[in-house]
Design a protein around this motif. Structure first.
Motif, short mmCIF file in Angstrom:
data_model
loop_
_atom_site.label_atom_id
_atom_site.label_comp_id
_atom_site.label_asym_id
_atom_site.label_seq_id
_atom_site.Cartn_x
_atom_site.Cartn_y
_atom_site.Cartn_z
N ASP A 113 0.86 -1.19 0.00
CA ASP A 113 0.00 0.00 0.00
C ASP A 113 0.89 1.23 0.00
OD1 ASP A 113 -1.89 1.93 0.25
OD2 ASP A 113 -2.93 1.03 1.96
N THR A 156 0.29 4.24 -0.30
CA THR A 156 -0.26 5.36 0.45
C THR A 156 0.17 5.31 1.91
OG1 THR A 156 -2.18 5.36 -1.02
CG2 THR A 156 -2.40 6.55 1.06
N LEU A 191 1.89 7.88 -5.95
CA LEU A 191 0.51 8.08 -5.49
C LEU A 191 -0.45 8.24 -6.66
CD1 LEU A 191 0.89 10.44 -2.39
CD2 LEU A 191 0.12 8.07 -2.43
N TYR A 236 -0.96 4.80 -8.28
CA TYR A 236 -1.69 3.91 -7.38
C TYR A 236 -3.16 4.32 -7.27
CZ TYR A 236 -2.92 1.34 -3.15
OH TYR A 236 -3.53 0.51 -2.24
N GLU A 237 -3.43 5.61 -7.17
CA GLU A 237 -4.82 6.08 -7.08
C GLU A 237 -5.58 5.83 -8.38
OE1 GLU A 237 -4.48 10.12 -5.99
OE2 GLU A 237 -4.08 9.72 -3.85
N ARG A 238 -4.87 5.97 -9.50
CA ARG A 238 -5.53 5.68 -10.78
C ARG A 238 -5.93 4.21 -10.86
NH1 ARG A 238 -1.78 7.25 -13.60
NH2 ARG A 238 -0.82 5.27 -14.19
N MET A 296 -6.44 2.17 -8.29
CA MET A 296 -7.49 1.92 -7.31
C MET A 296 -8.84 2.42 -7.82
SD MET A 296 -6.32 0.27 -4.73
CE MET A 296 -7.61 0.55 -3.54
N LEU A 297 -8.85 3.57 -8.52
CA LEU A 297 -10.09 4.10 -9.07
C LEU A 297 -10.63 3.18 -10.18
CD1 LEU A 297 -12.05 6.50 -8.91
CD2 LEU A 297 -10.70 7.63 -10.69
#
Length: 391
Positions: free
Chosen positions: A234, A236, A306, A309-311, A313-314
């Motif tokens: 993770d 984040t 980040l 990773y956020e892309r 996860m989205l």
């Protein structure tokens, strides 16, 4: 001088000859009414002779039905019959009833019907007369369809959404047999339509689920690959831990500098404790710069990690939502499949006729006489106008 012969004898014969050449009263009347006789009386007499001496009896078998499906709660447009059907849990489907009516008059039905029923033999019975029977023993599909449309009538009632079927043959049992075959063909058509509709709905929903499943798998594989490359489960949390570590180092640096300033107030600058504090400050400052450099610069910088990773996860969240929606749609389609079943509901069954209803001799003769009389009257007026204009 030559004397001419007497002409008294010729004079005496002249009235008799004139009397012989004069037409009789009957001939004069026939000549006067020859138009009426040729246009009205003669065709009517021929029709009377045909229907009384030649025309064969034709027996009719009738049936009524409608195509029904699950009730939608609105049957007001169908009147009392629609209200009764709606209360029973189903409703008539006008569009499908009209489709069945068109199918009953199509050449496709004739071709399909010939596989199970000998239409040619039915309409070429020995008792059939020359004008009403099917003329050819091996007719083409087009010719048989034209004759079929004369003997089989299907009508759609828009008020009750029902289809009325009338079959005529030269034997009562043939009419019932053919009517039953037509009803079975109609039921087969409605079953095919129902299966296709339900199959299309469930098939589309199943394909949407497969697409969503592939998207979920692809998103999870991309996320796994990202974690393997970055060696982070993770990112984040790891970046948050690094930022927290930098914060603690900065707090320690601030405390050490404060301690150094405090001791400079009562110790000499060359005191060994001052050197220890200065070394600690330099070490903390170096460590903080190294941590900040690692977080902000380079390939594994925190903003880049980040963002990626956020892309991912989205994308995984969207894929999961799409899959959940597709699964819900599939379950709904399956539930509708169990309910949305169309089938033919028979109102009246075909029966064997006890007497011949066709041909309707009296009605046909009277109608023919009336039409010919009107035609004769119009023609007489037109010719009278021509003669008056010519004179």
């Amino acid at each position: 001088m030559k004397v001419s012969p007497s002409i008294k004898a010729f004079d005496a014969a002249t009235p008799a000859a004139a009397a012989q050449r004069r037409p009789s009263a009957l001939a004069r009347k026939l000549r006067k009414w020859r138009g009426l006789l040729l246009v009205v009386v003669l065709p009517t007499a021929l029709a009377i002779g045909y229907f009384t001496a030649v025309a064969a009896n034709q027996y009719a078998s009738e049936a009524r039905f409608f195509v029904r499906g699950p009730s939608s709660g609105n049957n007001n447009s169908m009147g009392a019959l629609g209200a009764m059907l709606g209360g029973a849990g189903f409703k008539a489907v006008p569009e499908d009833s009209m489709a069945v009516r068109e199918f009953l008059q199509s050449q496709d039905l004739v071709r399909e019907l010939r596989k199970s029923v000998d239409l040619v033999s039915i309409w070429r019975r020995p008792e059939a007369d020359l004008f009403a029977r099917l003329w050819l023993s091996e007719p083409s599909a087009e010719m048989l369809t034209r004759y079929y449309r004369r003997m089989v009538v299907a009508e759609f009632d828009s008020e009750s959404s029902t289809v009325s079927l009338l079959v005529r043959t030269f034997r009562p049992e043939d009419s019932k047999l053919l009517a039953e075959a037509l009803l079975r063909a109609s039921e087969n058509l409605v079953n095919r339509i129902s299966d296709r509709q339900r199959g299309d709905a469930v098939g589309n929903a199943r394909r949407e689920v497969e697409i969503a499943e592939r998207r979920v798998i692809a998103s999870r594989e991309a996320l796994t690959s990202f974690r393997q490359q970055g060696r982070a489960i993770d990112p984040t949390r790891e970046i948050a831990a690094s930022l927290e570590s930098v914060g603690r180092l900065e707090d320690a640096l601030s405390q050490t500098r404060a301690e150094l300033q405090e001791k400079l107030a009562y110790m000499r600058a060359d005191n060994p404790q001052m050197a220890v504090l200065r070394n600690r400050i330099a070490s903390l400052d170096t460590q903080i710069r190294a941590e900040r450099e690692r977080l902000t610069n380079g390939r594994g910088a925190a903003p880049e990690v980040l963002a990626g990773y956020e892309r991912l996860m989205l994308e995984r969240e969207f894929a999961d939502r799409q899959l959940a929606s597709a699964v819900t749609s599939l379950e709904t389609a399956r539930a509708d499949e169990a309910r949305q079943h169309l089938y033919v509901a028979r109102i009246t069954e075909p029966q064997e006729a006890e007497s011949a209803q066709y041909p309707k001799a009296t009605f046909t003769i009277v109608s023919l006489f009336a039409v010919l009389l009107v035609v004769y009257g119009i023609g007489s007026l037109i010719f009278a106008g021509f003669r008056e204009h010519a004179s």
